[in-house]
Design a protein around this motif. Structure first.
Motif, PDB file in Angstrom:
ATOM      1  N   SER A 157       6.269   1.101  -4.407  1.00  0.00           N
ATOM      2  CA  SER A 157       5.126   1.233  -3.501  1.00  0.00           C
ATOM      3  C   SER A 157       3.891   1.548  -4.345  1.00  0.00           C
ATOM      4  CB  SER A 157       5.376   2.336  -2.480  1.00  0.00           C
ATOM      5  OG  SER A 157       5.366   3.579  -3.132  1.00  0.00           O
ATOM      6  N   ALA A 158       2.723   1.479  -3.705  1.00  0.00           N
ATOM      7  CA  ALA A 158       1.477   1.674  -4.465  1.00  0.00           C
ATOM      8  C   ALA A 158       1.482   3.016  -5.200  1.00  0.00           C
ATOM      9  CB  ALA A 158       0.290   1.591  -3.521  1.00  0.00           C
ATOM     10  N   ILE A 210      -3.447  12.804   1.817  1.00  0.00           N
ATOM     11  CA  ILE A 210      -2.464  11.735   2.012  1.00  0.00           C
ATOM     12  C   ILE A 210      -3.218  10.511   2.495  1.00  0.00           C
ATOM     13  CG2 ILE A 210      -0.515  10.985   3.427  1.00  0.00           C
ATOM     14  CD1 ILE A 210       0.545  13.793   3.356  1.00  0.00           C
ATOM     15  N   THR A 211      -3.077   9.427   1.755  1.00  0.00           N
ATOM     16  CA  THR A 211      -3.763   8.205   2.155  1.00  0.00           C
ATOM     17  C   THR A 211      -2.747   7.088   2.387  1.00  0.00           C
ATOM     18  OG1 THR A 211      -4.105   7.756  -0.182  1.00  0.00           O
ATOM     19  CG2 THR A 211      -5.990   8.609   1.010  1.00  0.00           C
ATOM     20  N   ILE A 212      -3.087   6.227   3.318  1.00  0.00           N
ATOM     21  CA  ILE A 212      -2.196   5.112   3.652  1.00  0.00           C
ATOM     22  C   ILE A 212      -2.394   4.018   2.602  1.00  0.00           C
ATOM     23  CG2 ILE A 212      -1.589   3.426   5.442  1.00  0.00           C
ATOM     24  CD1 ILE A 212      -3.245   5.279   7.388  1.00  0.00           C
ATOM     25  N   PRO A 213      -1.318   3.545   1.987  1.00  0.00           N
ATOM     26  CA  PRO A 213      -1.506   2.465   1.002  1.00  0.00           C
ATOM     27  C   PRO A 213      -1.853   1.145   1.696  1.00  0.00           C
ATOM     28  CG  PRO A 213       0.844   2.954   1.263  1.00  0.00           C
ATOM     29  CD  PRO A 213       0.085   3.951   2.121  1.00  0.00           C
ATOM     30  N   THR A 214      -2.520   0.268   0.957  1.00  0.00           N
ATOM     31  CA  THR A 214      -2.829  -1.059   1.516  1.00  0.00           C
ATOM     32  C   THR A 214      -2.115  -2.159   0.730  1.00  0.00           C
ATOM     33  OG1 THR A 214      -4.793  -1.093   0.143  1.00  0.00           O
ATOM     34  CG2 THR A 214      -5.105  -0.453   2.440  1.00  0.00           C
ATOM     35  N   GLY A 215      -1.388  -1.770  -0.302  1.00  0.00           N
ATOM     36  CA  GLY A 215      -0.661  -2.768  -1.089  1.00  0.00           C
ATOM     37  C   GLY A 215       0.511  -2.105  -1.780  1.00  0.00           C
ATOM     38  N   ALA A 266       3.529   2.197   7.279  1.00  0.00           N
ATOM     39  CA  ALA A 266       2.785   1.212   6.478  1.00  0.00           C
ATOM     40  C   ALA A 266       3.686   0.659   5.367  1.00  0.00           C
ATOM     41  CB  ALA A 266       1.533   1.854   5.882  1.00  0.00           C
ATOM     42  N   VAL A 267       4.456   1.546   4.736  1.00  0.00           N
ATOM     43  CA  VAL A 267       5.347   1.118   3.649  1.00  0.00           C
ATOM     44  C   VAL A 267       6.384   0.112   4.175  1.00  0.00           C
ATOM     45  CG1 VAL A 267       7.176   1.931   2.085  1.00  0.00           C
ATOM     46  CG2 VAL A 267       5.002   3.182   2.226  1.00  0.00           C
ATOM     47  N   ARG A 268       6.845   0.319   5.419  1.00  0.00           N
ATOM     48  CA  ARG A 268       7.836  -0.617   5.983  1.00  0.00           C
ATOM     49  C   ARG A 268       7.255  -2.016   6.140  1.00  0.00           C
ATOM     50  NH1 ARG A 268       8.633   3.740   9.749  1.00  0.00           N
ATOM     51  NH2 ARG A 268      10.277   5.072   8.956  1.00  0.00           N
ATOM     52  N   HIS A 269       5.935  -2.089   6.339  1.00  0.00           N
ATOM     53  CA  HIS A 269       5.294  -3.403   6.447  1.00  0.00           C
ATOM     54  C   HIS A 269       5.008  -3.978   5.052  1.00  0.00           C
ATOM     55  CE1 HIS A 269       2.786  -6.529   8.212  1.00  0.00           C
ATOM     56  NE2 HIS A 269       1.873  -6.265   7.306  1.00  0.00           N
ATOM     57  N   LEU A 270       4.638  -3.103   4.127  1.00  0.00           N
ATOM     58  CA  LEU A 270       4.162  -3.586   2.819  1.00  0.00           C
ATOM     59  C   LEU A 270       5.288  -3.936   1.845  1.00  0.00           C
ATOM     60  CD1 LEU A 270       1.228  -1.023   2.329  1.00  0.00           C
ATOM     61  CD2 LEU A 270       0.981  -3.497   2.704  1.00  0.00           C
ATOM     62  N   LEU A 271       6.260  -3.018   1.717  1.00  0.00           N
ATOM     63  CA  LEU A 271       7.270  -3.217   0.651  1.00  0.00           C
ATOM     64  C   LEU A 271       8.019  -4.546   0.760  1.00  0.00           C
ATOM     65  CD1 LEU A 271       9.149   0.039  -0.399  1.00  0.00           C
ATOM     66  CD2 LEU A 271       7.706  -1.444  -1.804  1.00  0.00           C
ATOM     67  N   PRO A 272       8.381  -4.972   1.985  1.00  0.00           N
ATOM     68  CA  PRO A 272       9.076  -6.256   2.061  1.00  0.00           C
ATOM     69  C   PRO A 272       8.251  -7.421   1.490  1.00  0.00           C
ATOM     70  CG  PRO A 272       9.382  -5.029   4.099  1.00  0.00           C
ATOM     71  CD  PRO A 272       8.357  -4.282   3.284  1.00  0.00           C
ATOM     72  N   GLN A 273       6.942  -7.208   1.294  1.00  0.00           N
ATOM     73  CA  GLN A 273       6.117  -8.263   0.689  1.00  0.00           C
ATOM     74  C   GLN A 273       6.123  -8.177  -0.838  1.00  0.00           C
ATOM     75  OE1 GLN A 273       2.144  -8.134   2.451  1.00  0.00           O
ATOM     76  NE2 GLN A 273       3.016  -7.293   4.328  1.00  0.00           N
ATOM     77  N   SER A 274       6.751  -7.144  -1.404  1.00  0.00           N
ATOM     78  CA  SER A 274       6.765  -6.981  -2.865  1.00  0.00           C
ATOM     79  C   SER A 274       7.947  -7.742  -3.467  1.00  0.00           C
ATOM     80  CB  SER A 274       6.893  -5.483  -3.230  1.00  0.00           C
ATOM     81  OG  SER A 274       7.386  -5.357  -4.555  1.00  0.00           O
TER      82      SER A 274
END
Ligand code: HEM
Length: 399
Positions: free
Chosen positions: A147-148, A390-395, A192-200
């Protein structure tokens, strides 16, 4: 159970105090409220129906930077929701930003007092025990690494400390405390991580799941924190009256609820928690490339602060709390003199500190400085001395 033989599993479980494994009960079978439904609707198939679709929309709609800016000043439990948030995000927070109806203020107050009385042991066990254990929980290590936040482990560690610190604060759950907000921010970050990580592509190449951070994964992490600490305090014979034990569990039950785990999957007693940990935590512990790198970063962070001890001592302390097996997996270099010191002087230090023995060990001040410095590391939020938002990652992590 491919990595671990049954015998090794039992010895690892015994070392962690989380033994009694290897019976044929399905991993998530529960003796609590969820008994009977675990096989088909177990927590490994539950993510977060409320927060996940919302955060997918916030990320694809490009709203996250604005949310991060708007919620920076939203800190205390009784702070009004910040302005400048997208309407549906505000509506979501309005719905979840509260204690569950079953939260017991008296137990939460007692838990806060217990956390204060026991903070040195708690910080040490969370920091060097649970923190390093998280690196041998493969799903957690791989998600965190890719994750970011994984790219800046020191910052991430500081944020994780924020969770432990806010939970341990005297007024954590009261209006002027911060824990409800911290937990809600964390829940949103996880979504947010559940949406982002599958794109990594990096994460997909090493993951054994398609969506990270299920309710089951959160419970595993809870066991590596709460259940592990509970067991160690008992094993170390630190006075831990039943009312404190109950209060400590209650504060964790509320924390897990705020992270979005459905109530029926939250263990009702420590006995139930320990049985679950023996089934779902001990057997899955194993090293990974990502975990080894994370452990090195985390221990590097602690080594930067003057704890009054050497890195060899730190390595041996981790081996002492988590077992030599875990120490070997992580390649923690041996320091046999420090190992002998930890294994003999630490129990003597506890006995003296708790007034259970009149004999002050010669190493008392060294250990005292060590536990105080670790506590300060937490209280300073990773040594920075300032609040780490705590900040929400965007990537994701680039590579
Ligand atoms: C973020 C705590 C379970 C993976 C965070 C943050 C906190 C936290 C405080 C925010 C810090 C930050 O912004 O980096 C917890 C607690 C848990 C839990 C208390 C359970 C009791 C898990 C599990 C996983 C996980 C089970 C994965 C299997 C992550 C990841 C991030 C995160 C990938 C985002 C890091 C980033 O910013 O890129 N968690 N967590 N967490 N957590 Fe958790």
């Amino acid at each position: 159970m491919d990595h671990l033989s049954r015998r090794k599993l039992l010895s690892l479980g015994a070392a962690l105090g989380l033994a009694g494994v290897a019976n044929p009960v399905p991993a998530w079978a529960s003796t609590g409220a969820a008994a009977g439904t675990a096989a088909t609707t177990g927590p490994e198939w539950i993510w977060d129906d409320l927060a996940d679709p919302l955060m997918a929309r916030m990320l694809t709609g490009g709203h996250v930077p604005a949310i991060n800016t708007a919620w920076a000043s939203w800190v205390d439990n009784n702070d009004p929701l910040p302005s400048g948030l997208p309407a549906e995000f505000s509506a979501y927070l309005g719905r979840v930003n509260r204690l569950p109806s079953w939260a017991d203020p008296a137990k939460l107050a007692r838990a806060a007092d217990f956390n204060r009385r026991r903070d040195t042991y708690l910080f040490m066990l969370y920091g060097l025990g649970s923190g390093i254990m998280s690196t041998v929980i493969p799903r957690e290590a791989k998600s965190v690494y890719w994750s970011a936040g994984g790219a800046d482990m020191q910052d991430r560690a500081a944020k994780t400390f924020t969770f432990g610190y806010d939970l341990s604060e005297l007024k954590a759950f009261e209006p002027t405390g911060q824990f409800v907000v911290t937990a809600n921010k964390t829940r949103v970050v996880h979504a947010a991580v559940r949406h982002l990580l599958p794109q990594s592509p990096h994460w997909r190449a090493v993951a054994d799941e398609t969506i990270p951070i299920s309710a089951a994964d959160i419970l595993v992490t809870f066991h590596s924190l709460g259940t592990f600490v509970y067991r160690k305090l008992l094993d170390w014979r630190i006075p831990f009256p039943a009312a404190d034990q109950e209060a400590f569990l209650h504060s964790w039950q509320v924390a897990i609820h705020l992270l979005g785990v459905p109530d029926e999957h939250i263990p009702q007693t420590w006995a139930e928690a320990e049985r679950q940990a023996a089934r779902v935590l001990t057997p899955i512990l194993t090293p990974s490339t990502e975990g080894i790198a994370l452990a090195e970063e985390l221990l590097g962070l602690t080594a930067q602060v003057d704890l009054g001890v050497t890195r060899g001592f730190l390595n041996e302390f981790v081996r002492y709390v988590l077992s030599d097996e875990v120490g070997d997996w992580l390649g923690l270099r041996r320091d046999y003199a420090a190992a002998a010191l930890v294994r003999t002087a630490w129990p003597a230090f506890i006995l003296f500190r708790e007034g259970l023995s009149p004999i002050m060990p010669g190493t008392f001040y060294m250990f005292d400085q060590f536990v105080r410095a670790l506590a300060m590391l937490f209280l300073n939020k990773g040594g920075s001395g300032k609040t780490t938002p705590i900040t929400i990652p965007t990537g994701n992590r680039a590579g």
